[in-house]
Design a protein around this motif. Structure first.
Motif, PDB file in Angstrom:
ATOM      1  N   TRP A  41       0.841  -1.198   0.000  1.00  0.00           N
ATOM      2  CA  TRP A  41       0.000   0.000   0.000  1.00  0.00           C
ATOM      3  C   TRP A  41       0.876   1.248   0.000  1.00  0.00           C
ATOM      4  CZ3 TRP A  41       0.782   3.322   4.018  1.00  0.00           C
ATOM      5  CH2 TRP A  41       1.340   2.795   5.181  1.00  0.00           C
ATOM      6  N   VAL A  42       0.312   2.330  -0.527  1.00  0.00           N
ATOM      7  CA  VAL A  42       0.978   3.635  -0.516  1.00  0.00           C
ATOM      8  C   VAL A  42      -0.066   4.684  -0.161  1.00  0.00           C
ATOM      9  CG1 VAL A  42       2.714   3.007  -2.238  1.00  0.00           C
ATOM     10  CG2 VAL A  42       0.564   4.039  -2.976  1.00  0.00           C
ATOM     11  N   LEU A  43       0.393   5.790   0.388  1.00  0.00           N
ATOM     12  CA  LEU A  43      -0.534   6.876   0.713  1.00  0.00           C
ATOM     13  C   LEU A  43      -1.163   7.414  -0.571  1.00  0.00           C
ATOM     14  CD1 LEU A  43       1.434   8.879   3.426  1.00  0.00           C
ATOM     15  CD2 LEU A  43      -0.595   7.455   3.771  1.00  0.00           C
ATOM     16  N   ALA A  44      -2.489   7.578  -0.549  1.00  0.00           N
ATOM     17  CA  ALA A  44      -3.183   8.133  -1.706  1.00  0.00           C
ATOM     18  C   ALA A  44      -3.101   9.657  -1.711  1.00  0.00           C
ATOM     19  CB  ALA A  44      -4.641   7.705  -1.706  1.00  0.00           C
ATOM     20  N   GLN A  45      -3.189  10.247  -0.533  1.00  0.00           N
ATOM     21  CA  GLN A  45      -3.157  11.693  -0.417  1.00  0.00           C
ATOM     22  C   GLN A  45      -3.027  12.056   1.058  1.00  0.00           C
ATOM     23  OE1 GLN A  45      -6.724  11.663  -2.333  1.00  0.00           O
ATOM     24  NE2 GLN A  45      -7.846  10.911  -0.593  1.00  0.00           N
ATOM     25  N   ASP A  46      -2.677  13.292   1.295  1.00  0.00           N
ATOM     26  CA  ASP A  46      -2.652  13.768   2.658  1.00  0.00           C
ATOM     27  C   ASP A  46      -4.083  13.934   3.164  1.00  0.00           C
ATOM     28  OD1 ASP A  46       0.081  15.976   1.872  1.00  0.00           O
ATOM     29  OD2 ASP A  46       0.133  13.939   2.659  1.00  0.00           O
ATOM     30  N   THR A  47      -4.213  13.942   4.487  1.00  0.00           N
ATOM     31  CA  THR A  47      -5.521  14.184   5.084  1.00  0.00           C
ATOM     32  C   THR A  47      -6.043  15.537   4.597  1.00  0.00           C
ATOM     33  OG1 THR A  47      -4.902  12.913   7.038  1.00  0.00           O
ATOM     34  CG2 THR A  47      -6.775  14.398   7.253  1.00  0.00           C
ATOM     35  N   ARG A  48      -7.320  15.598   4.223  1.00  0.00           N
ATOM     36  CA  ARG A  48      -7.899  16.819   3.668  1.00  0.00           C
ATOM     37  C   ARG A  48      -9.316  16.999   4.178  1.00  0.00           C
ATOM     38  NH1 ARG A  48      -8.692  14.086  -2.320  1.00  0.00           N
ATOM     39  NH2 ARG A  48     -10.426  12.754  -1.733  1.00  0.00           N
ATOM     40  N   PRO A  49      -9.877  18.206   4.042  1.00  0.00           N
ATOM     41  CA  PRO A  49     -11.277  18.395   4.466  1.00  0.00           C
ATOM     42  C   PRO A  49     -12.185  17.443   3.716  1.00  0.00           C
ATOM     43  CG  PRO A  49     -10.238  20.504   4.060  1.00  0.00           C
ATOM     44  CD  PRO A  49      -9.271  19.449   3.598  1.00  0.00           C
ATOM     45  N   ALA A  50     -13.118  16.845   4.429  1.00  0.00           N
ATOM     46  CA  ALA A  50     -14.036  15.884   3.814  1.00  0.00           C
ATOM     47  C   ALA A  50     -15.066  16.607   2.969  1.00  0.00           C
ATOM     48  CB  ALA A  50     -14.714  15.048   4.894  1.00  0.00           C
ATOM     49  N   ALA A  51     -15.455  15.978   1.878  1.00  0.00           N
ATOM     50  CA  ALA A  51     -16.523  16.530   1.020  1.00  0.00           C
ATOM     51  C   ALA A  51     -17.863  16.339   1.684  1.00  0.00           C
ATOM     52  CB  ALA A  51     -16.486  15.832  -0.328  1.00  0.00           C
TER      53      ALA A  51
END
Length: 254
Positions: free
Chosen positions: A244-254
């Motif tokens: 596995w690899v990180l998909a993205q940094d933590t971000r505001p949820a939609a």
């Protein structure tokens, strides 16, 4: 209650114009800690639109409808809303005043027709040209023009639904997992949701020439809960021997 969207116009369904309302409404809701539960598209067909509105008016959802509130032959939203609600279409006195103020001596019966709303409606101020939209129950009917509709939608959310704004920060995070089968992960995902109060999502991909088949696996919710869930996801994928690899940094949820 949930939030829904109805986007109206043959030009959207034919591809002559690209819809921009859906993405903007999601953005407006997310900025207030809210989210969109569903969306429907409908052409300029009065019978189909009436049936759709009759169905949505029967529920408790807060609905934003974009388009078709003008006075040209292909505008059916005002008439369909009245028919769906089972009430008369009447000239709203506040809408009439706004239209007369806007056009003065050039006010015509055709222009006044834009102020005919289902009986019992409230007006929605239009800061762009002062021709109002209208609300009937929890349904809000806005013009198809983004420069008018989007400020009106923001006004509705901040004026009539401020008590629903979620001030608790919500985020989402995910990892790309290679070699996993989605069905094998369902019990694990269900347990995470139950134990940590997050929404778990799984987005499978068939892969591309440059990226193998994979699943994007992640969590949405309050910051601490997402952090805890993601730690468990990473640990479980490693335990199963999956890459596995990180998909993205933590971000505001939609």
């Amino acid at each position: 209650m949930a939030f829904g969207a109805i986007i109206i116009g043959d030009e959207i369904l034919s591809g002559r114009r690209q819809d921009k309302h859906l993405v903007k409404l999601i953005e407006l809701l997310a900025a207030r800690g809210l989210s969109l539960a569903w969306a429907r598209y409908c052409g300029d067909d009065r019978a189909q639109l009436t049936a759709l509105l009759r169905e949505s008016l029967a529920g408790d959802d807060i609905v934003f409808s974009f388009g078709g509130i003008g006075a040209t032959p292909d505008d059916h939203t005002r008439q369909s809303a009245a028919a769906a609600a089972g009430v008369a279409l009447v000239l709203h006195p506040e809408a009439e005043a706004a239209i007369r103020e806007r056009f003065g001596d050039e006010t015509t019966p055709l222009r006044l027709r834009m102020g005919e709303f289902p009986a019992g409606s409230r007006i929605i101020p239009n800061p762009y040209n002062r021709i109002p939209g209208f609300a009937y129950g929890r349904h809000h009917f806005l013009p198809g023009f983004p420069e008018m509709a989007w400020p009106m939608a923001a006004w509705i959310l901040d004026t009539w639904y401020a008590d629903l704004h979620d001030t608790q920060a919500r985020v989402e995070a995910s990892v790309i997992v290679y070699g996993a089968r989605e069905g094998d992960l369902i019990p694990f995902m269900e347990a995470l949701e139950a134990e940590h109060g997050v929404s778990i999502f799984s987005l499978p991909s068939l892969g591309t020439v440059t990226q193998p088949r994979h699943i994007e696996l992640g969590a949405k919710g309050e910051v601490a809960a997402v952090e805890a869930a993601m730690a468990l996801i990473k640990a479980e994928m490693t335990r199963r021997g999956l890459v596995w690899v990180l998909a993205q940094d933590t971000r505001p949820a939609a």
